[in-house]
Scaffold this motif. Structure first.
Motif, PDB file in Angstrom:
ATOM      1  N   PRO A 337      38.700  45.312  16.871  1.00 19.96           N
ATOM      2  CA  PRO A 337      37.563  45.350  17.801  1.00 19.96           C
ATOM      3  C   PRO A 337      38.043  45.232  19.235  1.00 19.96           C
ATOM      4  N   ALA A 338      37.218  45.704  20.175  1.00 22.33           N
ATOM      5  CA  ALA A 338      37.631  45.729  21.575  1.00 22.33           C
ATOM      6  C   ALA A 338      36.457  45.429  22.486  1.00 22.33           C
ATOM      7  N   PHE A 339      36.789  44.968  23.680  1.00 28.84           N
ATOM      8  CA  PHE A 339      35.777  44.739  24.718  1.00 28.84           C
ATOM      9  C   PHE A 339      36.322  45.305  26.017  1.00 28.84           C
ATOM     10  N   THR A 340      35.502  46.135  26.697  1.00 28.07           N
ATOM     11  CA  THR A 340      35.933  46.810  27.923  1.00 28.07           C
ATOM     12  C   THR A 340      35.134  46.312  29.111  1.00 28.07           C
ATOM     13  N   GLY A 341      35.818  46.087  30.228  1.00 29.23           N
ATOM     14  CA  GLY A 341      35.171  45.615  31.445  1.00 29.23           C
ATOM     15  C   GLY A 341      35.442  46.533  32.622  1.00 29.23           C
ATOM     16  N   THR A 342      34.602  46.413  33.655  1.00 29.06           N
ATOM     17  CA  THR A 342      34.704  47.244  34.847  1.00 29.06           C
ATOM     18  C   THR A 342      34.847  46.374  36.085  1.00 29.06           C
ATOM     19  N   ILE A 343      35.822  46.695  36.909  1.00 27.96           N
ATOM     20  CA  ILE A 343      35.958  46.118  38.247  1.00 27.96           C
ATOM     21  C   ILE A 343      35.559  47.208  39.219  1.00 27.96           C
ATOM     22  N   ALA A 344      34.622  46.928  40.118  1.00 28.98           N
ATOM     23  CA  ALA A 344      34.110  47.981  40.998  1.00 28.98           C
ATOM     24  C   ALA A 344      33.897  47.458  42.410  1.00 28.98           C
ATOM     25  N   GLY A 345      33.844  48.416  43.364  1.00 25.63           N
ATOM     26  CA  GLY A 345      33.579  48.046  44.749  1.00 25.63           C
ATOM     27  C   GLY A 345      34.748  47.318  45.391  1.00 25.63           C
ATOM     28  N   ARG A 346      34.435  46.379  46.266  1.00 28.97           N
ATOM     29  CA  ARG A 346      35.477  45.694  47.017  1.00 28.97           C
ATOM     30  C   ARG A 346      36.381  44.837  46.132  1.00 28.97           C
ATOM     31  N   LYS A 347      35.907  44.470  44.942  1.00 32.44           N
ATOM     32  CA  LYS A 347      36.735  43.660  44.048  1.00 32.44           C
ATOM     33  C   LYS A 347      37.960  44.423  43.561  1.00 32.44           C
ATOM     34  N   VAL A 348      37.928  45.742  43.662  1.00 32.34           N
ATOM     35  CA  VAL A 348      39.098  46.542  43.305  1.00 32.34           C
ATOM     36  C   VAL A 348      40.258  46.224  44.244  1.00 32.34           C
ATOM     37  N   THR A 349      39.951  46.013  45.525  1.00 32.85           N
ATOM     38  CA  THR A 349      41.007  45.646  46.485  1.00 32.85           C
ATOM     39  C   THR A 349      41.670  44.341  46.077  1.00 32.85           C
ATOM     40  N   GLU A 350      40.865  43.372  45.679  1.00 31.41           N
ATOM     41  CA  GLU A 350      41.400  42.099  45.199  1.00 31.41           C
ATOM     42  C   GLU A 350      42.234  42.299  43.939  1.00 31.41           C
ATOM     43  N   ALA A 351      41.747  43.145  43.048  1.00 30.87           N
ATOM     44  CA  ALA A 351      42.448  43.368  41.782  1.00 30.87           C
ATOM     45  C   ALA A 351      43.804  44.033  41.990  1.00 30.87           C
ATOM     46  N   THR A 352      43.900  44.953  42.931  1.00 28.00           N
ATOM     47  CA  THR A 352      45.167  45.659  43.161  1.00 28.00           C
ATOM     48  C   THR A 352      46.242  44.736  43.733  1.00 28.00           C
ATOM     49  N   GLN A 353      45.834  43.606  44.302  1.00 30.08           N
ATOM     50  CA  GLN A 353      46.799  42.648  44.829  1.00 30.08           C
ATOM     51  C   GLN A 353      47.303  41.689  43.758  1.00 30.08           C
ATOM     52  N   MET A 354      46.753  41.806  42.561  1.00 28.53           N
ATOM     53  CA  MET A 354      47.166  40.974  41.439  1.00 28.53           C
ATOM     54  C   MET A 354      48.117  41.745  40.539  1.00 28.53           C
ATOM     55  N   THR A 355      48.833  41.042  39.694  1.00 30.91           N
ATOM     56  CA  THR A 355      49.673  41.687  38.701  1.00 30.91           C
ATOM     57  C   THR A 355      48.821  42.098  37.496  1.00 30.91           C
ATOM     58  N   ARG A 356      49.380  42.944  36.677  1.00 31.96           N
ATOM     59  CA  ARG A 356      48.674  43.363  35.461  1.00 31.96           C
ATOM     60  C   ARG A 356      48.336  42.146  34.600  1.00 31.96           C
ATOM     61  N   GLU A 357      49.268  41.215  34.482  1.00 35.41           N
ATOM     62  CA  GLU A 357      49.048  40.027  33.673  1.00 35.41           C
ATOM     63  C   GLU A 357      47.929  39.158  34.253  1.00 35.41           C
ATOM     64  N   GLN A 358      47.859  39.083  35.564  1.00 35.41           N
ATOM     65  CA  GLN A 358      46.795  38.306  36.199  1.00 35.41           C
ATOM     66  C   GLN A 358      45.417  38.940  35.966  1.00 35.41           C
ATOM     67  N   ARG A 359      45.334  40.267  36.019  1.00 34.31           N
ATOM     68  CA  ARG A 359      44.061  40.938  35.731  1.00 34.31           C
ATOM     69  C   ARG A 359      43.655  40.713  34.274  1.00 34.31           C
ATOM     70  N   LYS A 360      44.628  40.793  33.392  1.00 34.70           N
ATOM     71  CA  LYS A 360      44.360  40.530  31.980  1.00 34.70           C
ATOM     72  C   LYS A 360      43.830  39.107  31.783  1.00 34.70           C
ATOM     73  N   ASP A 361      44.473  38.122  32.384  1.00 32.82           N
ATOM     74  CA  ASP A 361      44.042  36.726  32.244  1.00 32.82           C
ATOM     75  C   ASP A 361      42.646  36.526  32.824  1.00 32.82           C
ATOM     76  N   ALA A 362      42.353  37.206  33.948  1.00 34.48           N
ATOM     77  CA  ALA A 362      41.027  37.072  34.560  1.00 34.48           C
ATOM     78  C   ALA A 362      39.952  37.602  33.616  1.00 34.48           C
TER      79      ALA A 362
END
Length: 469
Positions: A337-362
């Motif tokens: 089973p899986a769950f998919t999420g969306t990061i949109a708008g200005r939060k994308v800028t915040e997300a790009t400053q994080m590592t892949r592992e940090q986005r996963k943990d969030a």
């Protein structure tokens, strides 16, 4: 440089371009589809992992029978679809977690309910005043196009809780912030996508309408269409120049060139600037901006958020949360089973400053909070897609209009709806029905093909001796 000749060149092998090419091919019009990247599908992307036995759509995925143009194409191509289970909504805020159905709100406060009803019903009322084919002809077009959705919400919304929902509505639908998008454009978009209540937290119609997905993923549809066209599809060939000539059009790519009677541009608007176009499109076209979006998917051993008879849609809005929404992405045939999420708008800028592992943990922490589950912190696998890193797409899920663009030069009517010389436009952003959706992509591709067929027939009747060799 290898030179070719055909009747029509279609630039872009997304769903819109492939639809146009398919219809032209059926009319015995020779066509070449030229794609800049190494894959077909455009904003339909299905990631597959053979080791874990899972596949996930990281782009466009949903279809409904009411989207008649898309639905007919699925039948014509022979695609199998499966229906999603009815969904329960989970709304996570700093005040707690609320569960509700498509016919209820996560509050008992009658004033908050009234505020919610007022803002979304007002949007619907105003949207219905906008002519779908000519939005600039609305009686208040100039006023609305000089305002943003932030301006509209400042005038209309009373409660902070409703304002959070309204802001999230814009982020989900436009993948942009309310202060960035034209009020006229957004209301026009709302009308095309079914109204404000269609995509907000409360949507009575969704309870019984039913949503479907393509078996094998939405990109599978594009792959089958490309296979049916065979060697008419060329990948890894960015187009540099499109030049109208007296006897046709010359399309020049990085490795090949094509001489044709017409060209269909089936690419996102920001990609127009990557090509030298003659005649050029109006300057205002280049102000159309792609949305900002990440798609992220977590796989688990067990489904801890729901059951087989009911899926879950997640809305998240609390300090420190990256994700604006998410959904149960469990697919028949997948091992886990899986769950998919969306990061949109200005939060994308915040997300790009994080590592892949940090986005996963969030994402894991967001699900743990929403479903009170420690299992959310222990996923089996994680995949993500930053659509703004796509060189030949530039963002997602579609393009939005900043203020003062939609009414400039009657942009749709002059160059994005009617053909400009021998250059015709497709792509979901050129649609006046289903803008931004898969429905819009198919609708625009079909319309472009029909325009090309009529133009070629007219040209051939004027010059009966001229044919492409």
């Amino acid at each position: 440089m290898t030179e070719h000749s055909c009747d029509v060149v279609v630039v872009g092998a997304g769903l819109s371009g492939l639809t146009a090419a398919r219809l032209l091919h059926e009319q015995d019009i020779s066509v070449a589809v030229v794609e800049a990247s190494g894959r077909v599908g455009g904003r339909a992307l299905t990631l597959e992992n053979a080791e874990t036995g899972v596949a996930s759509d990281q782009g466009a995925s949903l279809c409904v029978p009411a989207q008649t143009t898309l639905w007919q194409l699925l039948k014509d191509v022979g695609m199998e679809v499966w229906q999603l289970a009815p969904a329960q909504s989970v709304y996570v805020t700093e005040d707690g977690v609320w569960r509700f159905t498509p016919t209820s709100l996560p509050t008992w406060n009658p004033l908050v309910r009234l505020d919610h009803y007022n803002v979304f019903s007002t949007m619907d009322k105003l949207a219905n005043q906008i002519p779908p084919e000519e939005p600039w002809e609305a009686s208040s077009a100039q006023e609305w196009d000089s305002s943003t959705m932030e301006d509209f919400f400042n005038r209309t919304v009373w409660f902070k809780s409703v304002r959070r929902i309204a802001d999230a509505f814009v982020r989900v639908l436009a993948c942009a912030e309310p202060e960035d998008v034209s009020m006229l454009w957004f209301l026009w978009l709302v009308r095309q996508t079914g109204g404000g209540r269609w995509a907000t937290l409360v949507n009575p119609a969704a309870a019984g309408a039913g949503q479907f997905r393509v078996r094998g993923g939405m990109q599978h549809l594009c792959k089958v269409m490309a296979e049916q066209l065979g060697d008419k599809v060329t990948l890894n060939c960015p187009i540099n120049k499109v030049e109208s000539m007296e006897d046709g059009v010359l399309v020049t790519g990085s490795t090949d060139s094509w001489k044709a009677k017409a060209v269909v541009l089936a690419v996102p608007p920001p990609c127009y600037s990557k090509m030298s176009l003659s005649p050029p499109l109006p300057e205002s076209v280049h102000h159309i901006t792609m949305g900002h979006v990440y798609r992220c998917t977590l796989y688990y051993r067990n489904n801890f958020w729901g059951n087989r008879d009911e899926s879950v849609v997640l809305h998240a809005d609390y300090p420190g949360c990256l994700f604006v929404n998410g959904f149960d992405d469990t697919v028949p045939g997948n091992k886990y089973p899986a769950f998919t999420g969306t990061i949109a708008g200005r939060k994308v800028t915040e997300a790009t400053q994080m590592t892949r592992e940090q986005r996963k943990d969030a994402f894991c922490r967001c699900l743990a909070k929403a479903f009170s589950s420690e299992e959310a912190l222990q996923p089996l696998d994680y995949v993500e897609k930053n659509w703004n890193e796509e060189e030949f797409i530039g963002g997602g899920f579609w393009a939005y209009y900043p203020p003062a663009v939609l009414t400039s030069n009657n942009i749709l009517g002059r160059c994005r709806y009617d053909p400009a010389g021998r250059v015709f436009l497709a792509g979901t952003e050129s649609a006046t029905q289903g803008y931004g959706l898969l429905e819009g992509a198919v609708w625009a591709g079909k319309r472009a093909a029909q325009q090309v067929i009529e133009a070629i027939a007219q040209a051939d009747s004027s010059h009966p001796g001229d044919t492409q060799e």
